[in-house]
Design a protein around this motif. Sequence first.
Motif, PDB file in Angstrom:
ATOM      1  N   VAL A 139       0.875  -1.180   0.000  1.00 36.19           N
ATOM      2  CA  VAL A 139       0.000   0.000   0.000  1.00 36.19           C
ATOM      3  C   VAL A 139       0.909   1.225   0.000  1.00 36.19           C
ATOM      4  CG1 VAL A 139      -1.747   1.315   1.259  1.00 36.19           C
ATOM      5  CG2 VAL A 139      -1.858  -1.190   1.215  1.00 36.19           C
ATOM      6  N   ASP A 195      -4.474   2.657  -3.650  1.00 34.32           N
ATOM      7  CA  ASP A 195      -4.174   1.220  -3.597  1.00 34.32           C
ATOM      8  C   ASP A 195      -5.229   0.462  -2.792  1.00 34.32           C
ATOM      9  OD1 ASP A 195      -1.879   1.507  -5.100  1.00 34.32           O
ATOM     10  OD2 ASP A 195      -0.555   1.659  -3.356  1.00 34.32           O
ATOM     11  N   LEU A 196      -5.715   1.075  -1.717  1.00 34.88           N
ATOM     12  CA  LEU A 196      -6.709   0.402  -0.885  1.00 34.88           C
ATOM     13  C   LEU A 196      -8.002   0.163  -1.654  1.00 34.88           C
ATOM     14  CD1 LEU A 196      -6.153   2.263   2.502  1.00 34.88           C
ATOM     15  CD2 LEU A 196      -5.502  -0.088   1.939  1.00 34.88           C
ATOM     16  N   VAL A 234      -5.387  -4.292   6.733  1.00 34.05           N
ATOM     17  CA  VAL A 234      -4.179  -3.499   6.524  1.00 34.05           C
ATOM     18  C   VAL A 234      -3.204  -3.811   7.656  1.00 34.05           C
ATOM     19  CG1 VAL A 234      -3.228  -1.191   6.172  1.00 34.05           C
ATOM     20  CG2 VAL A 234      -5.587  -1.677   5.483  1.00 34.05           C
ATOM     21  N   HIS A 245      -7.285  -2.706  -4.202  1.00 30.77           N
ATOM     22  CA  HIS A 245      -7.237  -4.037  -3.588  1.00 30.77           C
ATOM     23  C   HIS A 245      -8.628  -4.499  -3.178  1.00 30.77           C
ATOM     24  CE1 HIS A 245      -3.033  -3.682  -3.951  1.00 30.77           C
ATOM     25  NE2 HIS A 245      -2.785  -3.021  -2.827  1.00 30.77           N
ATOM     26  N   ALA A 304      -1.680  -4.700   2.299  1.00 32.92           N
ATOM     27  CA  ALA A 304      -3.083  -5.070   2.410  1.00 32.92           C
ATOM     28  C   ALA A 304      -3.261  -6.515   1.980  1.00 32.92           C
ATOM     29  CB  ALA A 304      -3.947  -4.153   1.543  1.00 32.92           C
TER      30      ALA A 304
END
Length: 281
Positions: free
Chosen positions: A128, A133-134, A147, A137, A187
């Motif tokens: 991450v 990015d979160l 996380v 994903h 993550a």
Amino acid sequence: MSIVILDRAVGPLPPYADWLRDSGRPLVLLTGRSLAEVPAGDYEQVECLPGYATSTEADRFVLGLAESTAVAALVATATEDLVRAGALRECLGVAGQGRDDALAFADPVTTRRLLAEAGVPAVGREAVNRISDLYWHAHRWGYPVRVRERKTSGWPTTAVLRDEADVRAYTRGGLAPDLVSVPALMAEPMTDGERRRLVVTGGTACGSETPGLAAVVDAALAALPTTDGCPYLVEAVRDGDGRWLVDTVAVDIPVDADGDDRRAAVRVQAGLVPDNLEMIR
């Protein structure tokens, strides 16, 4: 020729001196502990470094020591010290695990990549580096997303994100203390199945009574740059289809684990064979 021990001061001081006494070599302990925590007379030299965990004090000391005394081996059993020790070995020409091989166990994202390349079933895991990015994903795996800290021993969980509202709340203040820092986060999809933790010695079969678990653990160790005789802590989880997935592979043996496993880890790094106690030539 000295054996240099990098001690991150996690839990009680391991009895390094007892485990390595038969090496016949001077023992140099670099630690973040106070001198009062170190038994008198156990080490040729003890350096208590206040900035051990957050600075290059230990690295600079080892390089300075090597200018006057040959370094026979470097011992570093904490996850956070693996890459540091590997880089120092390469710089000084000391036998043992190098920097790139150390990354396979110090960084779970690298571990996951190597397992995927070898076709070993493992929990999905990605770096991450930015807030987007979160969301990406979560799109790939679905919620919830866990996380975790990427550079801390044990890789503790920092958040479990169950929907976009959780992502917005978690990222409201950013992921790093300033705009020029890269978040030390990763993550993974949340896995709630049965978990097993096994200590397995490199170069040997797992020996678990569960065939499916034993097969995936053996495959994981075969895919990684393991060292014969060194114990590894493997954590696996069972997914919704009943398959065993590798979660993590580490050399950081827990304090409450079998003392022989922790002793073996130290002796192998020091160039000693745990079984017959003979020096590796």
